[in-house]
Design a protein around this motif. Structure first.
Motif, PDB file in Angstrom:
ATOM      1  N   TYR A  87      -5.967   8.907 -53.197  1.00 18.36           N
ATOM      2  CA  TYR A  87      -4.565   9.271 -53.045  1.00 18.36           C
ATOM      3  C   TYR A  87      -4.466  10.780 -52.859  1.00 18.36           C
ATOM      4  O   TYR A  87      -5.309  11.532 -53.315  1.00 18.36           O
ATOM      5  N   LEU A 106       2.471   9.939 -55.143  1.00 23.33           N
ATOM      6  CA  LEU A 106       1.076   9.638 -54.798  1.00 23.33           C
ATOM      7  C   LEU A 106       1.067   8.751 -53.561  1.00 23.33           C
ATOM      8  O   LEU A 106       1.662   7.677 -53.560  1.00 23.33           O
ATOM      9  N   PHE A 148      -6.563  12.562 -55.646  1.00 29.01           N
ATOM     10  CA  PHE A 148      -6.979  11.757 -56.795  1.00 29.01           C
ATOM     11  C   PHE A 148      -7.736  10.527 -56.320  1.00 29.01           C
ATOM     12  O   PHE A 148      -7.315   9.842 -55.392  1.00 29.01           O
ATOM     13  N   THR A 187      -4.151  -7.272 -66.183  1.00 26.72           N
ATOM     14  CA  THR A 187      -3.433  -6.050 -65.814  1.00 26.72           C
ATOM     15  C   THR A 187      -4.230  -5.325 -64.745  1.00 26.72           C
ATOM     16  O   THR A 187      -5.430  -5.178 -64.853  1.00 26.72           O
ATOM     17  N   GLU A 244      -4.232  -2.207 -63.960  1.00 25.76           N
ATOM     18  CA  GLU A 244      -4.035  -0.785 -64.142  1.00 25.76           C
ATOM     19  C   GLU A 244      -5.076   0.002 -63.382  1.00 25.76           C
ATOM     20  O   GLU A 244      -6.218  -0.414 -63.231  1.00 25.76           O
ATOM     21  N   ALA A 245      -4.635   1.159 -62.927  1.00 22.20           N
ATOM     22  CA  ALA A 245      -5.518   2.074 -62.226  1.00 22.20           C
ATOM     23  C   ALA A 245      -5.928   3.196 -63.164  1.00 22.20           C
ATOM     24  O   ALA A 245      -5.124   3.700 -63.941  1.00 22.20           O
ATOM     25  N   PHE A 301      -7.468   6.968 -63.107  1.00 20.16           N
ATOM     26  CA  PHE A 301      -7.581   8.073 -62.163  1.00 20.16           C
ATOM     27  C   PHE A 301      -8.629   9.082 -62.610  1.00 20.16           C
ATOM     28  O   PHE A 301      -8.837   9.305 -63.805  1.00 20.16           O
ATOM     29  N   GLY A 302      -9.232   9.707 -61.601  1.00 17.74           N
ATOM     30  CA  GLY A 302     -10.072  10.854 -61.881  1.00 17.74           C
ATOM     31  C   GLY A 302      -9.216  12.064 -62.188  1.00 17.74           C
ATOM     32  O   GLY A 302      -7.987  12.004 -62.174  1.00 17.74           O
ATOM     33  N   GLN A 303      -9.881  13.193 -62.436  1.00 20.47           N
ATOM     34  CA  GLN A 303      -9.177  14.404 -62.844  1.00 20.47           C
ATOM     35  C   GLN A 303      -8.504  15.110 -61.683  1.00 20.47           C
ATOM     36  O   GLN A 303      -7.683  16.001 -61.886  1.00 20.47           O
ATOM     37  N   GLY A 304      -8.830  14.728 -60.473  1.00 23.99           N
ATOM     38  CA  GLY A 304      -8.199  15.334 -59.311  1.00 23.99           C
ATOM     39  C   GLY A 304      -9.011  16.470 -58.718  1.00 23.99           C
ATOM     40  O   GLY A 304      -9.791  17.139 -59.408  1.00 23.99           O
ATOM     41  N   GLN A 358       4.002  -1.343 -62.168  1.00 23.02           N
ATOM     42  CA  GLN A 358       3.320  -0.595 -63.208  1.00 23.02           C
ATOM     43  C   GLN A 358       4.004   0.764 -63.368  1.00 23.02           C
ATOM     44  O   GLN A 358       4.611   1.271 -62.426  1.00 23.02           O
ATOM     45  N   TYR A 400       3.317   4.779 -64.836  1.00 26.17           N
ATOM     46  CA  TYR A 400       2.319   5.764 -65.196  1.00 26.17           C
ATOM     47  C   TYR A 400       3.012   7.045 -65.630  1.00 26.17           C
ATOM     48  O   TYR A 400       4.120   7.355 -65.178  1.00 26.17           O
ATOM     49  N   GLN A 447       2.216  11.259 -65.967  1.00 29.45           N
ATOM     50  CA  GLN A 447       1.305  12.350 -65.624  1.00 29.45           C
ATOM     51  C   GLN A 447       1.790  13.617 -66.336  1.00 29.45           C
ATOM     52  O   GLN A 447       2.882  14.116 -66.052  1.00 29.45           O
ATOM     53  N   HIS A 498      -3.762  13.999 -64.810  1.00 32.83           N
ATOM     54  CA  HIS A 498      -3.804  12.889 -63.868  1.00 32.83           C
ATOM     55  C   HIS A 498      -2.930  11.754 -64.383  1.00 32.83           C
ATOM     56  O   HIS A 498      -2.644  11.686 -65.585  1.00 32.83           O
ATOM     57  N   PRO A 499      -2.488  10.864 -63.510  1.00 32.76           N
ATOM     58  CA  PRO A 499      -1.645   9.751 -63.960  1.00 32.76           C
ATOM     59  C   PRO A 499      -2.386   8.856 -64.947  1.00 32.76           C
ATOM     60  O   PRO A 499      -3.564   8.553 -64.760  1.00 32.76           O
ATOM     61  N   PHE A 501      -1.935   5.178 -67.060  1.00 31.32           N
ATOM     62  CA  PHE A 501      -1.221   3.898 -67.099  1.00 31.32           C
ATOM     63  C   PHE A 501      -0.456   3.739 -68.404  1.00 31.32           C
ATOM     64  O   PHE A 501      -0.965   4.030 -69.495  1.00 31.32           O
ATOM     65  N   GLN A 552       2.479  -2.667 -67.482  1.00 30.79           N
ATOM     66  CA  GLN A 552       2.678  -3.486 -66.303  1.00 30.79           C
ATOM     67  C   GLN A 552       3.703  -4.572 -66.616  1.00 30.79           C
ATOM     68  O   GLN A 552       3.667  -5.186 -67.674  1.00 30.79           O
ATOM     69  N   PHE A 571       5.809   7.839 -62.942  1.00 32.63           N
ATOM     70  CA  PHE A 571       5.710   7.131 -61.670  1.00 32.63           C
ATOM     71  C   PHE A 571       5.775   5.625 -61.899  1.00 32.63           C
ATOM     72  O   PHE A 571       5.160   5.102 -62.828  1.00 32.63           O
ATOM     73  N   PHE A 573       3.008   3.798 -54.809  1.00 32.71           N
ATOM     74  CA  PHE A 573       3.604   4.584 -55.882  1.00 32.71           C
ATOM     75  C   PHE A 573       4.971   5.099 -55.477  1.00 32.71           C
ATOM     76  O   PHE A 573       5.210   5.430 -54.309  1.00 32.71           O
TER      77      PHE A 573
END
Lengths: 113, 112
Positions: free
Chosen positions: A35, A43, A90, A99, A101-102, A104-107, B33, B35, B37, B42-43, B45, B48, B88, B102
């Motif tokens: 993203y 995003l 990201f 679920t 759910e995603a 995420f990395g630190q960016g 979902q 999120y 941030q 970072h986002p 969760f 859901q 988000f 998103f």
């Protein structure tokens, strides 16, 4: 965090140069995503992968390519960086099961000058 | 393509006031979902929602999924400074979670 590492964390590059961002996961998850995050846009999905060598485009894929030769690595390449690609990038993995759910990395903050 | 809009884009509240952000999809969703941030982060969760009309609570946070499964809301009661961040929503279409879209996010500032 869910074992996701992005590299580099920060990069400044010149217009026209190629840039590759790396996302590495230790969770063996099938689905990986790239993203970009920009003010006012939230995003936006660039590309995603649903397995080794299996990738597909997201909503803002122009100017980007991806590769996934191993389950744990998902690479994002800007073939010829432009100033409009200055953004925070990201990587995310998505868990299977009930679920979705995603994680995420630190960016990676990329600046194209 | 699918679009997910969130309002407001920004919200400043006094600590202790309530806060609500709304999410609207152009298409019917399989699930939604949420999120959070934190600034510079970072986002992460939160929750859901899957069922039409579903309501879930996490302490001071209440999440709702609309009857038509095209909209959702997040309500925070009695905000605290720890609630600061961007919230988000993310909508997933039926048939697969490959392309979760998103929302644009709502940035919450809490004034002590």
């Amino acid at each position: 965090d869910a074992g996701i590492t992005q590299s580099p964390r920060h990069k400044v590059t010149e217009t026209g140069t190629p840039v590759t961002l790396r996302c590495h996961q230790t969770e063996n998850h099938r689905y990986m995503y790239w993203y970009r995050q920009d003010p006012g846009h939230g995003l936006r999905l660039i590309h995603y992968s649903y397995g080794v060598k299996d990738t597909d485009k997201g909503e803002v894929s122009d100017g980007y390519s991806v590769s996934r030769s191993k389950t744990e690595d998902f690479l994002l390449t800007l073939e010829s960086a432009t100033s409009s690609q200055t953004s925070v990038y990201f990587c995310a993995i998505r868990t299977p099961g009930q679920t979705h759910e995603a994680f995420f990395g630190q960016g990676t903050r990329l600046t194209v000058v | 393509g699918q679009q997910v809009m969130q309002i407001p884009q920004y919200q400043h509240v006094q600590e202790g006031e309530d806060f609500t952000t709304y999410c609207n999809s152009s298409t019917t969703l399989s699930n939604i979902q949420w999120y959070k941030q934190r600034p510079g982060g970072h986002p992460v969760f939160l929750i859901q929602l899957v069922k039409s009309g579903e309501v879930k609570k996490q302490k001071r946070l209440t999440f709702q999924f609309g009857e038509a499964k095209k909209n959702s809301s997040l309500h925070i009661t009695a905000t605290q400074t720890t609630d600061v961040g961007t919230y988000f929503c993310a909508g997933e279409l039926s048939g697969g979670y490959q392309k979760v879209t998103f929302g644009t996010g709502t940035k919450l500032q809490v004034i002590p």
